[in-house]
Design an enzyme around this catalytic site. Structure first.
Site, PDB file in Angstrom:
ATOM      1  N   GLY A  37       1.691   6.539  -5.047  1.00 33.25           N
ATOM      2  CA  GLY A  37       2.028   6.277  -6.446  1.00 33.25           C
ATOM      3  C   GLY A  37       3.364   5.581  -6.598  1.00 33.25           C
ATOM      4  O   GLY A  37       3.914   5.050  -5.638  1.00 33.25           O
ATOM      5  N   LEU A  39       3.718   2.811  -8.195  1.00 34.47           N
ATOM      6  CA  LEU A  39       3.213   1.547  -7.655  1.00 34.47           C
ATOM      7  C   LEU A  39       4.112   0.364  -8.019  1.00 34.47           C
ATOM      8  O   LEU A  39       4.594   0.259  -9.146  1.00 34.47           O
ATOM      9  CB  LEU A  39       1.788   1.295  -8.160  1.00 34.47           C
ATOM     10  CG  LEU A  39       0.748   2.368  -7.811  1.00 34.47           C
ATOM     11  CD1 LEU A  39      -0.638   1.941  -8.307  1.00 34.47           C
ATOM     12  CD2 LEU A  39       0.706   2.666  -6.322  1.00 34.47           C
ATOM     13  N   HIS A  40       4.327  -0.493  -7.023  1.00 34.74           N
ATOM     14  CA  HIS A  40       5.101  -1.720  -7.232  1.00 34.74           C
ATOM     15  C   HIS A  40       4.279  -2.912  -6.732  1.00 34.74           C
ATOM     16  O   HIS A  40       3.104  -2.737  -6.371  1.00 34.74           O
ATOM     17  CB  HIS A  40       6.467  -1.623  -6.528  1.00 34.74           C
ATOM     18  CG  HIS A  40       6.370  -1.178  -5.087  1.00 34.74           C
ATOM     19  ND1 HIS A  40       5.762  -1.931  -4.124  1.00 34.74           N
ATOM     20  CD2 HIS A  40       6.776  -0.044  -4.469  1.00 34.74           C
ATOM     21  CE1 HIS A  40       5.816  -1.312  -2.958  1.00 34.74           C
ATOM     22  NE2 HIS A  40       6.420  -0.145  -3.144  1.00 34.74           N
ATOM     23  N   HIS A  43       2.324  -2.517  -3.453  1.00 37.69           N
ATOM     24  CA  HIS A  43       1.036  -1.832  -3.598  1.00 37.69           C
ATOM     25  C   HIS A  43       0.013  -2.764  -4.274  1.00 37.69           C
ATOM     26  O   HIS A  43      -1.157  -2.808  -3.884  1.00 37.69           O
ATOM     27  CB  HIS A  43       1.189  -0.581  -4.469  1.00 37.69           C
ATOM     28  CG  HIS A  43       2.124   0.462  -3.913  1.00 37.69           C
ATOM     29  ND1 HIS A  43       3.305   0.794  -4.531  1.00 37.69           N
ATOM     30  CD2 HIS A  43       2.042   1.234  -2.818  1.00 37.69           C
ATOM     31  CE1 HIS A  43       3.904   1.748  -3.842  1.00 37.69           C
ATOM     32  NE2 HIS A  43       3.165   2.036  -2.793  1.00 37.69           N
ATOM     33  N   LYS A 155       4.829  -3.064   6.021  1.00 40.19           N
ATOM     34  CA  LYS A 155       6.117  -2.395   5.756  1.00 40.19           C
ATOM     35  C   LYS A 155       6.247  -1.125   6.609  1.00 40.19           C
ATOM     36  O   LYS A 155       7.308  -0.819   7.130  1.00 40.19           O
ATOM     37  CB  LYS A 155       6.203  -2.057   4.268  1.00 40.19           C
ATOM     38  CG  LYS A 155       7.263  -1.061   3.880  1.00 40.19           C
ATOM     39  CD  LYS A 155       8.501  -1.771   3.465  1.00 40.19           C
ATOM     40  CE  LYS A 155       9.673  -0.892   3.125  1.00 40.19           C
ATOM     41  NZ  LYS A 155       9.422   0.480   2.814  1.00 40.19           N
ATOM     42  N   SER A 192       9.026   2.386  -3.182  1.00 43.18           N
ATOM     43  CA  SER A 192       9.150   3.348  -4.292  1.00 43.18           C
ATOM     44  C   SER A 192      10.519   4.015  -4.249  1.00 43.18           C
ATOM     45  O   SER A 192      11.022   4.493  -5.266  1.00 43.18           O
ATOM     46  CB  SER A 192       8.060   4.415  -4.193  1.00 43.18           C
ATOM     47  OG  SER A 192       6.799   3.807  -4.100  1.00 43.18           O
ATOM     48  N   ARG A 193      11.124   4.063  -3.069  1.00 41.47           N
ATOM     49  CA  ARG A 193      12.418   4.753  -2.921  1.00 41.47           C
ATOM     50  C   ARG A 193      13.603   3.895  -3.354  1.00 41.47           C
ATOM     51  O   ARG A 193      14.717   4.413  -3.460  1.00 41.47           O
ATOM     52  CB  ARG A 193      12.604   5.214  -1.478  1.00 41.47           C
ATOM     53  CG  ARG A 193      11.655   6.350  -1.095  1.00 41.47           C
ATOM     54  CD  ARG A 193      11.949   6.926   0.279  1.00 41.47           C
ATOM     55  NE  ARG A 193      11.280   8.186   0.492  1.00 41.47           N
ATOM     56  CZ  ARG A 193      10.137   8.340   1.197  1.00 41.47           C
ATOM     57  NH1 ARG A 193       9.561   7.301   1.745  1.00 41.47           N
ATOM     58  NH2 ARG A 193       9.590   9.529   1.329  1.00 41.47           N
TER      59      ARG A 193
HETATM   60  P1  AMP Z   1       3.449   4.444  -0.076  1.00 41.38           P
HETATM   61  O1  AMP Z   1       3.015   4.620  -1.490  1.00 41.38           O
HETATM   62  O2  AMP Z   1       4.899   4.136   0.069  1.00 41.38           O
HETATM   63  O3  AMP Z   1       2.964   5.550   0.825  1.00 41.38           O
HETATM   64  O4  AMP Z   1       2.737   3.129   0.443  1.00 41.38           O
HETATM   65  C1  AMP Z   1       1.360   2.940   0.318  1.00 41.38           C
HETATM   66  C2  AMP Z   1       0.968   1.674   1.045  1.00 41.38           C
HETATM   67  O5  AMP Z   1       1.685   0.576   0.492  1.00 41.38           O
HETATM   68  C3  AMP Z   1       1.311   1.704   2.543  1.00 41.38           C
HETATM   69  O6  AMP Z   1       0.247   1.093   3.275  1.00 41.38           O
HETATM   70  C4  AMP Z   1       2.568   0.892   2.611  1.00 41.38           C
HETATM   71  O7  AMP Z   1       2.784   0.283   3.871  1.00 41.38           O
HETATM   72  C5  AMP Z   1       2.314  -0.140   1.528  1.00 41.38           C
HETATM   73  N1  AMP Z   1       3.564  -0.738   1.056  1.00 41.38           N
HETATM   74  C6  AMP Z   1       4.689  -0.085   0.652  1.00 41.38           C
HETATM   75  N2  AMP Z   1       5.668  -0.965   0.341  1.00 41.38           N
HETATM   76  C7  AMP Z   1       5.144  -2.205   0.564  1.00 41.38           C
HETATM   77  C8  AMP Z   1       5.653  -3.536   0.437  1.00 41.38           C
HETATM   78  N3  AMP Z   1       6.907  -3.781   0.031  1.00 41.38           N
HETATM   79  N4  AMP Z   1       4.835  -4.557   0.739  1.00 41.38           N
HETATM   80  C9  AMP Z   1       3.559  -4.342   1.157  1.00 41.38           C
HETATM   81  N5  AMP Z   1       3.012  -3.117   1.299  1.00 41.38           N
HETATM   82  C10 AMP Z   1       3.801  -2.060   1.004  1.00 41.38           C
END
Ligand code: AMP
Length: 290
Positions: A37, A39-40, A43, A155, A192-193
């Site tokens: 979640g 989401l940016h 995502h 990432k 997200s951080r």
């Molecule tokens: P997270 O919500 O951080 O667990 O990430 C979910 C998915 O989004 C994971 O497969 C991450 O590698 C991917 N993700 C996170 N940040 C990025 C980014 N800046 N660019 C592309 N994919 C990302």
């Protein structure tokens, strides 16, 4: 906001099983995008990729407690479901699966999926049990959503390697697809951080991107000393006054092992750096000219 009939929100395992079973029965191709979640655009790029591959796109939103250490940010991890719905809808998701923690980990839950070896280096060395939590939840989400393809971000390069290995080792019938890192206009990898960073830390955090860019250029121009490159990266990182540099690593992608040799066709440079209480990771995949 008016409910959008084209975006279905599912909360229970039973509903998710029934819906994915129905789509499979109808011969639809399903793509999964697992997220926590907040989401940016990173995502969103994964959801768009899924959209281009499949008839049905399922985005999961679950802040998975088992991948956080006791002193990590599980409690304060950003959660904004309305925002996430809007991003997922715009990027082309058909379904959001967003179960409660008790639904996923009911009392008595005790089965874990662990990829040995690579789970304990780099991120795993600094976040013990993190990858066991990741591979367990991804295995569960694959079983729940029954996708033909699942999209992950470069990432989290080590996570992607481990998921591919788990899928191969345990014979999950799914294609694991990797999507490139999406960055802010100034180069900071979206995360997200990032919202934890104050104004000064946000500026300083650019040293990750700059040090990676520098090292990639040096490798392109022929530098082959890992010791020297690591020192140059460290110097650039230090200029951003980080609280701590967890690692600066060169990684052989075939085995995901740390290496100081540049004799394959490409190398991953992976960084983990803390600014204040925020821990950031970033990486570049660098081709090595022969
Ligand atoms: P997270 O919500 O951080 O667990 O990430 C979910 C998915 O989004 C994971 O497969 C991450 O590698 C991917 N993700 C996170 N940040 C990025 C980014 N800046 N660019 C592309 N994919 C990302």
């Amino acid at each position: 906001m008016m409910p959008d009939p084209s975006l279905k929100i599912l909360k229970t395992i039973q509903e998710m099983h029934e819906v994915s079973e129905k789509f499979r029965y109808e011969g639809k191709k399903i793509a999964l995008v697992p997220t926590m979640g907040c989401l940016h655009k990173g995502h969103a790029s994964l959801i768009e990729r899924a959209r281009s591959l499949a008839d049905i796109v399922i985005t999961t939103i679950f802040v998975n407690p088992t991948q956080f250490g006791p002193n990590e940010d599980f409690a304060r991890y950003p959660r904004d479901f309305e925002h996430d719905k809007a991003v997922a809808r715009t990027a082309g998701s058909d379904i959001i699966f967003s179960p409660n923690t008790d639904e996923i980990y009911p009392a008595g839950f005790s089965s874990l999926v662990e990829v040995e070896g690579v789970s304990n280096i780099l991120e795993g060395a600094f976040r013990p049990k993190h990858f066991r939590g990741v591979t367990t939840i991804v295995a569960k989400l694959l079983n729940l959503t029954k996708p033909h393809a699942a999209i992950f971000g470069q990432k989290d390069a080590q996570q992607a390697f481990l998921i591919r290995k788990m899928v191969r080792d345990l014979n999950f019938d799914v294609d694991i697809i990797l999507a490139p890192i999406v960055r802010e206009p100034d180069g900071l990898a979206m995360s997200s951080r990032n919202i934890y960073l104050n104004e000064v830390e946000r500026k300083n955090a650019l040293v990750l991107f700059h040090s990676l860019q520098h090292a990639a250029e040096r490798i392109q121009r022929g530098e082959r000393s890992a010791t020297l490159l690591r020192k140059e990266i460290r110097d650039i990182l230090q200029s951003g006054s980080p609280t701590k540099i967890d690692y600066i690593s060169f990684v052989d992608l075939a085995s995901f092992s740390e290496t100081d040799s540049f004799d394959s066709s490409e190398i991953l440079i992976a960084l983990a750096v803390r600014f204040g209480t925020t821990r950031l990771i970033d990486n570049f995949l660098v081709p090595i000219p022969s």
